[in-house]
Design a protein around this motif. Structure first.
Motif, PDB file in Angstrom:
ATOM      1  N   THR A  11      21.728 -51.466  30.302  1.00 16.90           N
ATOM      2  CA  THR A  11      21.089 -50.077  30.405  1.00 16.90           C
ATOM      3  C   THR A  11      19.361 -50.229  30.349  1.00 16.90           C
ATOM      4  OG1 THR A  11      21.839 -49.609  27.707  1.00 16.90           O
ATOM      5  CG2 THR A  11      22.806 -48.597  29.847  1.00 16.90           C
ATOM      6  N   TRP A  12      19.087 -51.410  29.083  1.00 16.53           N
ATOM      7  CA  TRP A  12      17.876 -51.686  28.977  1.00 16.53           C
ATOM      8  C   TRP A  12      16.996 -52.476  29.726  1.00 16.53           C
ATOM      9  CZ3 TRP A  12      16.337 -48.019  25.307  1.00 16.53           C
ATOM     10  CH2 TRP A  12      17.346 -47.500  24.408  1.00 16.53           C
ATOM     11  N   PHE A  13      17.836 -52.774  31.044  1.00 13.66           N
ATOM     12  CA  PHE A  13      17.390 -53.744  31.951  1.00 13.66           C
ATOM     13  C   PHE A  13      15.467 -52.992  32.733  1.00 13.66           C
ATOM     14  CE2 PHE A  13      20.047 -57.502  32.782  1.00 13.66           C
ATOM     15  CZ  PHE A  13      19.696 -58.404  31.675  1.00 13.66           C
ATOM     16  N   PRO A  14      16.377 -51.651  32.908  1.00 10.45           N
ATOM     17  CA  PRO A  14      14.701 -50.355  33.377  1.00 10.45           C
ATOM     18  C   PRO A  14      13.246 -50.370  32.307  1.00 10.45           C
ATOM     19  CG  PRO A  14      17.345 -49.735  33.992  1.00 10.45           C
ATOM     20  CD  PRO A  14      16.994 -50.675  32.934  1.00 10.45           C
ATOM     21  N   ILE A  15      13.980 -50.218  31.097  1.00  8.67           N
ATOM     22  CA  ILE A  15      12.632 -50.338  30.188  1.00  8.67           C
ATOM     23  C   ILE A  15      12.027 -51.378  30.790  1.00  8.67           C
ATOM     24  CG2 ILE A  15      11.654 -50.172  28.116  1.00  8.67           C
ATOM     25  CD1 ILE A  15      14.417 -48.142  27.645  1.00  8.67           C
ATOM     26  N   LEU A  16      12.821 -53.024  30.366  1.00 10.82           N
ATOM     27  CA  LEU A  16      12.026 -54.243  30.389  1.00 10.82           C
ATOM     28  C   LEU A  16      11.108 -54.478  31.645  1.00 10.82           C
ATOM     29  CD1 LEU A  16      14.824 -56.239  29.032  1.00 10.82           C
ATOM     30  CD2 LEU A  16      12.889 -55.295  27.766  1.00 10.82           C
ATOM     31  N   TYR A  17      11.929 -53.429  32.815  1.00 13.37           N
ATOM     32  CA  TYR A  17      10.743 -53.858  34.187  1.00 13.37           C
ATOM     33  C   TYR A  17       9.391 -52.674  34.206  1.00 13.37           C
ATOM     34  CZ  TYR A  17      15.422 -55.746  35.849  1.00 13.37           C
ATOM     35  OH  TYR A  17      16.539 -56.616  35.918  1.00 13.37           O
ATOM     36  N   TYR A  18       9.691 -51.287  33.665  1.00 14.16           N
ATOM     37  CA  TYR A  18       9.101 -50.395  33.762  1.00 14.16           C
ATOM     38  C   TYR A  18       7.817 -51.700  32.354  1.00 14.16           C
ATOM     39  CZ  TYR A  18      12.210 -47.796  35.665  1.00 14.16           C
ATOM     40  OH  TYR A  18      13.217 -47.756  36.893  1.00 14.16           O
ATOM     41  N   GLY A  20       6.062 -53.878  32.829  1.00 14.34           N
ATOM     42  CA  GLY A  20       5.016 -54.714  33.236  1.00 14.34           C
ATOM     43  C   GLY A  20       3.668 -54.219  34.667  1.00 14.34           C
ATOM     44  N   MET A  21       4.242 -53.067  35.100  1.00  7.94           N
ATOM     45  CA  MET A  21       4.911 -52.003  35.915  1.00  7.94           C
ATOM     46  C   MET A  21       3.294 -51.013  35.854  1.00  7.94           C
ATOM     47  SD  MET A  21       8.572 -51.507  37.995  1.00  7.94           S
ATOM     48  CE  MET A  21       7.236 -50.649  39.099  1.00  7.94           C
ATOM     49  N   ALA A  22       2.139 -51.005  36.181  1.00 12.26           N
ATOM     50  CA  ALA A  22       1.147 -50.284  36.178  1.00 12.26           C
ATOM     51  C   ALA A  22       1.230 -49.208  36.312  1.00 12.26           C
ATOM     52  CB  ALA A  22      -0.054 -51.225  36.980  1.00 12.26           C
ATOM     53  N   ILE A  23       1.960 -48.822  37.126  1.00  8.48           N
ATOM     54  CA  ILE A  23       2.394 -47.283  37.545  1.00  8.48           C
ATOM     55  C   ILE A  23       3.076 -46.514  36.646  1.00  8.48           C
ATOM     56  CG2 ILE A  23       1.633 -47.648  39.976  1.00  8.48           C
ATOM     57  CD1 ILE A  23       4.785 -47.650  40.220  1.00  8.48           C
ATOM     58  N   THR A  24       3.440 -47.435  35.554  1.00  5.78           N
ATOM     59  CA  THR A  24       4.280 -46.290  34.680  1.00  5.78           C
ATOM     60  C   THR A  24       3.842 -45.761  33.909  1.00  5.78           C
ATOM     61  OG1 THR A  24       5.657 -48.996  34.651  1.00  5.78           O
ATOM     62  CG2 THR A  24       6.512 -47.487  32.910  1.00  5.78           C
ATOM     63  N   THR A  25       4.209 -44.128  33.587  1.00  7.13           N
ATOM     64  CA  THR A  25       3.545 -43.282  32.313  1.00  7.13           C
ATOM     65  C   THR A  25       4.184 -43.215  31.710  1.00  7.13           C
ATOM     66  OG1 THR A  25       4.319 -41.615  33.907  1.00  7.13           O
ATOM     67  CG2 THR A  25       2.369 -42.368  34.200  1.00  7.13           C
ATOM     68  N   GLN A  26       4.432 -42.330  29.967  1.00  7.29           N
ATOM     69  CA  GLN A  26       5.105 -41.650  29.595  1.00  7.29           C
ATOM     70  C   GLN A  26       6.011 -41.409  29.456  1.00  7.29           C
ATOM     71  OE1 GLN A  26       4.956 -43.498  25.836  1.00  7.29           O
ATOM     72  NE2 GLN A  26       7.055 -42.363  25.961  1.00  7.29           N
ATOM     73  N   ALA A  27       5.532 -40.632  30.738  1.00  8.34           N
ATOM     74  CA  ALA A  27       6.557 -39.559  30.785  1.00  8.34           C
ATOM     75  C   ALA A  27       7.886 -40.873  32.297  1.00  8.34           C
ATOM     76  CB  ALA A  27       6.114 -38.937  32.375  1.00  8.34           C
ATOM     77  N   PHE A  29       9.421 -43.495  30.677  1.00  9.20           N
ATOM     78  CA  PHE A  29       9.981 -44.101  29.549  1.00  9.20           C
ATOM     79  C   PHE A  29      10.696 -42.739  29.364  1.00  9.20           C
ATOM     80  CE2 PHE A  29       6.257 -47.368  29.137  1.00  9.20           C
ATOM     81  CZ  PHE A  29       7.472 -48.496  29.779  1.00  9.20           C
ATOM     82  N   ASP A  30      10.012 -41.294  28.821  1.00  2.00           N
ATOM     83  CA  ASP A  30      10.936 -40.999  28.431  1.00  2.00           C
ATOM     84  C   ASP A  30      12.174 -40.325  29.456  1.00  2.00           C
ATOM     85  OD1 ASP A  30       9.007 -40.477  26.479  1.00  2.00           O
ATOM     86  OD2 ASP A  30       8.563 -38.681  27.419  1.00  2.00           O
ATOM     87  N   TRP A  31      11.370 -40.280  31.450  1.00  2.00           N
ATOM     88  CA  TRP A  31      12.619 -39.936  31.774  1.00  2.00           C
ATOM     89  C   TRP A  31      14.048 -41.638  31.640  1.00  2.00           C
ATOM     90  CZ3 TRP A  31      14.272 -43.763  35.477  1.00  2.00           C
ATOM     91  CH2 TRP A  31      14.889 -42.834  37.309  1.00  2.00           C
ATOM     92  N   VAL A  32      13.706 -43.158  31.873  1.00  2.00           N
ATOM     93  CA  VAL A  32      14.722 -43.544  31.830  1.00  2.00           C
ATOM     94  C   VAL A  32      15.444 -43.750  30.681  1.00  2.00           C
ATOM     95  CG1 VAL A  32      13.188 -45.657  30.523  1.00  2.00           C
ATOM     96  CG2 VAL A  32      15.316 -45.987  32.350  1.00  2.00           C
ATOM     97  N   CYS A  33      15.019 -42.812  28.912  1.00  5.25           N
ATOM     98  CA  CYS A  33      15.912 -43.142  27.912  1.00  5.25           C
ATOM     99  C   CYS A  33      16.642 -42.167  27.852  1.00  5.25           C
ATOM    100  CB  CYS A  33      14.579 -42.680  27.307  1.00  5.25           C
ATOM    101  SG  CYS A  33      13.517 -44.841  26.596  1.00  5.25           S
ATOM    102  N   THR A  34      16.330 -41.388  29.553  1.00  4.76           N
ATOM    103  CA  THR A  34      17.456 -40.111  29.766  1.00  4.76           C
ATOM    104  C   THR A  34      19.187 -40.594  30.069  1.00  4.76           C
ATOM    105  OG1 THR A  34      16.897 -39.414  31.246  1.00  4.76           O
ATOM    106  CG2 THR A  34      15.527 -38.563  29.378  1.00  4.76           C
ATOM    107  N   CYS A  35      18.441 -42.018  30.458  1.00  4.80           N
ATOM    108  CA  CYS A  35      19.921 -42.428  30.886  1.00  4.80           C
ATOM    109  C   CYS A  35      20.291 -41.628  32.520  1.00  4.80           C
ATOM    110  CB  CYS A  35      20.939 -42.966  30.100  1.00  4.80           C
ATOM    111  SG  CYS A  35      21.672 -43.989  31.007  1.00  4.80           S
TER     112      CYS A  35
END
Length: 152
Positions: A11-18, A20-27, A29-35
């Motif tokens: 479940t933590w892999f998406p966070i690790l992938y994100y 390194g991605m330049a288009i990733t925002t705080q939103a 990470f907030d979204w992915v943390c809601t699983c």
């Protein structure tokens, strides 16, 4: 299943992938943390495909999803495997649903594609056996993807 997904760290892999991605925002990470459902579905596919793959060096003490399901519900191995395969099919439906709902999400399509590609990669790695105990058949595939990619 919740414990299996967390214990595997999937479940933590998406966070690790994100990260390194330049288009990733705080939103993001907030979204992915809601699983969300699509993240959970990707994790289910990865966990169950790995557990359903035929292991060459499987230890007797390894707690696979199949063994746990057999013990919990008092089923035969064939019945447990059939149910787990059905759960994988349902998870693919959840991924498709998540991709179709992309327009209603604050997450961009490339970020959702990471989840799809993560699940796809696990299909490749587990289709003919176990890539953990015997990685050599995948050497050419990984090499063609990472070392000698096709230029388009």
């Amino acid at each position: 299943m919740a414990v299996a997904l967390i214990s595997a760290g999937i479940t933590w892999f998406p966070i690790l992938y994100y990260v390194g991605m330049a288009i990733t925002t705080q939103a993001t990470f907030d979204w992915v943390c809601t699983c969300p459902k699509i993240c959970k579905a990707s994790a289910i596919i990865c966990r169950l495909l790995d557990d359903l793959a035929p292991y060459q060096h499987e230890e007797a003490y390894a707690a696979t999803a199949t063994k746990c399901y057999m013990k919990q519900y008092k089923l035969s191995e064939e019945e447990a495997r059939a149910i787990l395969k059905r759960q994988v099919k349902d998870a693919w439906k959840d991924i498709n649903e998540g991709l179709l709902e992309q327009n209603m999400s604050s997450v961009s399509k490339p970020l959702l594609m990471v989840l799809l590609n993560h699940a796809r990669a696990n299909v490749l790695f587990n289709q003919d056996g176990d890539w953990y105990s015997d990685p050599y058949p995948y050497r050419d595939c990984v090499s063609s993807l990472l070392i000698d990619p096709v230029v388009v």
